[in-house]
Design a protein around this motif. Sequence first.
Motif, PDB file in Angstrom:
ATOM      1  N   ASP A 126       4.985  -5.235  10.936  1.00  0.00           N
ATOM      2  CA  ASP A 126       5.099  -6.616  12.103  1.00  0.00           C
ATOM      3  C   ASP A 126       5.163  -5.738  13.410  1.00  0.00           C
ATOM      4  OD1 ASP A 126       3.548  -7.868  10.264  1.00  0.00           O
ATOM      5  OD2 ASP A 126       5.075  -8.116   9.267  1.00  0.00           O
ATOM      6  N   ASP A 157       2.923 -11.557  18.224  1.00  0.00           N
ATOM      7  CA  ASP A 157       1.917 -12.136  17.578  1.00  0.00           C
ATOM      8  C   ASP A 157       3.271 -12.686  16.719  1.00  0.00           C
ATOM      9  OD1 ASP A 157       1.708 -12.997  14.577  1.00  0.00           O
ATOM     10  OD2 ASP A 157       1.247 -10.264  14.058  1.00  0.00           O
ATOM     11  N   MET A 159       3.944 -13.751  13.364  1.00  0.00           N
ATOM     12  CA  MET A 159       4.621 -13.747  12.223  1.00  0.00           C
ATOM     13  C   MET A 159       5.394 -12.781  12.060  1.00  0.00           C
ATOM     14  SD  MET A 159       2.852 -14.412   9.424  1.00  0.00           S
ATOM     15  CE  MET A 159       3.231 -13.510   7.390  1.00  0.00           C
ATOM     16  N   ARG A 162       8.126 -15.642  11.234  1.00  0.00           N
ATOM     17  CA  ARG A 162       8.087 -16.964  10.058  1.00  0.00           C
ATOM     18  C   ARG A 162       8.185 -15.467   8.877  1.00  0.00           C
ATOM     19  NH1 ARG A 162       1.646 -18.408  10.113  1.00  0.00           N
ATOM     20  NH2 ARG A 162       2.055 -19.848   8.841  1.00  0.00           N
TER      21      ARG A 162
END
Length: 905
Positions: A126, A157, A159, A162
């Motif tokens: 990521d 992004d 993500m 999270r």
Amino acid sequence: MPILPPLPALVAGHGRAVILGTDGVVAPLKLGTVARQLGQDAALVVHGPVTLKRLGNPSIHLLDLLELFAFVCPAQTLAPTPAGLARALEMDVPQSLDSAALALSEMAEALLTRLAAGKDTPANRDAPGLAARMGEFGWGWAPYVLAALGQPHARPDGMAMRLGKRLPKWEEVAPRPPPSSFPVTSAQARARLATLLGPGAEQRPAQADFASAATEAFAPRLIEGSPHVVIAEAGTGTGKTLGYLAPASLWAEQNKGAVWVSTYTRHLQRQIEQEASRLPGALKVVLRKGRENYLCLLNFEDASGVERYATPLGLIARWAMASADGDLFGGDLPGWFAELFGGGLLAQIADRRGECIHAACPHFSTCVIERVVRDARQADLVIANHALVMAQAVWGGLDDDYVPTRYVFDEGHHIFDAADSAFSVELSGAAMAELRRWLLGAEGTRSRARGLARRLEDLAATDDTTKKHVEAALKAARALPAPMFSTRLDPELEPDNNPAEALLRALREQLRARAKENELNGAVGFEGDLHPLNPDILPAAQTLSRALAELRAPLEALREHMLDRLETDPELEESVRQRLEGIARGLKRRGMDPLAAWMRILDGLGNEPAPGQRPARIEFLRLDREAGTDRDIALLSHMLDPTEAFIQSIAIPAHGLLITSATLRDGSDNETAWENAKARTGAVHLATPAIRAAFESPFDYADRTRIVLISDVNTQDIGQLAGAYQALFQAAGGGGLGLFTAISRLKAVQARIAPKLEEAGIPLYAQHVDAMDNATLVDIFRAEEHSCLLGTDAMRDGVDIPGNALRLVVFERTPWPRPDILHRTRRTHLSHGAPKDYDDAIVRLRLRQAFGRLIRRADDRGVFVLLDKQVPSRLFSAFPEHAPIIRSGLAEAITGIRRFLTQQE
């Protein structure tokens, strides 16, 4: 291979700075010209805040290599200097400002190359989206990082932010059964120690004897309330850590129970954790701190929506996925992270005391705090700290009401101070306002604090009893100081109906009325006696006590309601049960307990002590000031002897304790020395006498050390004091630790000598001056062998720097205790002889701790200097018996130090 475009680089020292231009030429830099020379370019630096401070805080754009390092190497640390970064990257270490400036671009390329090499690993899956997101909000390294990852056009992004979705889940396991009580024999402990040390280890007979003596703390308890207590002084170099880990690990192994090892400093916690890595692999070792030290995923999620936090929280996201335990303070998050982005951010994303909503949190199953708590429940060895252990004694147990039966207290000489902090009570505007914030929430401020109603809104929505008690508590909480209470401390302002603020004004008026003129005109706060009371204080205290009782009642009723649900509803889901237990625990610890303590103080104000009477508690007032402005008033209550509470709440319920340190005893004869050790550790309050043991240091102090008392320096003259420090540090060629009893004197000396030392090739770092925390300063000092460090008490205790990096300790004056109200009362009532004997014991302890920093292993060589011509000879027993003590003038000392450290003597 990713290549950076030509970028300028800045390196700033004390009194001199250089800039590497895009043409590759290094030039001197004058203060005030930085912005003009850089223009709109961003300059490469290492540790931006320190660089900017040394340059006079110009408004310029920086690319900090520490930020890049934190992205590329998460959960790793280094000394945050060009030399430290070079060592971490296994590059040639720059020896000057010029060579450092030339090396920064090469270091940046090395980091980007390392990132490129690992771009396809799971850890970097990521990374492109995260870097793009950070770049969207202004992170200067983003385009270079994306190029190294092979995705220069990656889209942002979220993500990677999270964490609740990405971190692994923990699982519940059955509670451990209670441990058995089989003893550890001396022979077993010695054998385990030999195994831990390995066949080629240096033989230390005292270490084996220490391990043997420590086994007595693991014997089965024979009488209820009479634990086996061993107090053992083990001189520096004894090897006491492995000495007690040997019997502790054996007891845990054969009895299937946990031993808690407690330290005073975070540094020693990590050091013990490293030593414990030698233990058999089947033994589970967990390092445990208070909840407020760990990352809270819910608070992280809340903060991630703030644009200015995009860069630091992006780096935190990288760190969290690599971290061993999510410890934000003193763990594997570099200490300099807070220096780059401000410590306030870490406090925001840590667990806030008492605000956890437990099973109602969407991230509960991945919570790093809950994982550590559960790991500790199953551990064989828990490495904690005195603050946590004392807090659990105050609370009556940890998160699951677990109380250990076996303890090891390392740094045992700090038990008195740790207990004093844990068992004291502070009734102040800040403390009461914090409780109000916990109950009412943000009250219109920019804070995201959740109040009680919001934390329990789902329960209150379906339970009228919960709703009723919450509403009653919130109404009563308005008796506590409101936001910005400090602006209303002046009694000449129009009074309101807030009983807490009324008492604060009355206390402030009394303290200022009895203060000295220099205290009133000073920039800092001061203390004063509580008794005798001004006439208006007692009525105000009684009014506030009634208001606090009205607040405590609904909190108690709410807690009882939670406990009643747990008892009467056996079909509750486990998550709901954990939630209710957490609420009940938080209400007691965060609300009911402090309210009860404050009410006890207020209700007892009418019992004025007689002059000279021995008090059970010492109560006094403190005015907190900032820049000469009154900010708060505190009514403080301390136990006369806090070790009584330590023995009652921790030792007596336990089965065995080992209390150890290199500095426990003090006295003119053996028996007096042990009596003082017992008093300092609380062992004097045991019904059954403690077992005593002492082990001398194996070091040859006669050959490896010198103690020098300088007789011709006027330490009241800052010019003479600074000149002495400079000459001594240069005589040693660096490797000097300068200790001060006053911050103002430290700053004055640093300002005078830093540029001159740097010209001589000796970098100088200083606590309270450099934009770095203590741990970072020590890391740099340890790594840079010819640097010097100035500090105060925190640098005197718990700093472990073996080898040539620390070869000189200079104390600016005899470290007499601060003559405050606490000390005044204790020296009167706790001294076993004349009050000056109490003072002398404290000074000798401080001198022993400072001297103990110097020789950490057998081949160390060092000099201890005390710049105090009036130091009394009765304090010399603080030093090892055979260490040579020399009185001399400064010039003679400089010659002798240079000869001794170069082994010409």
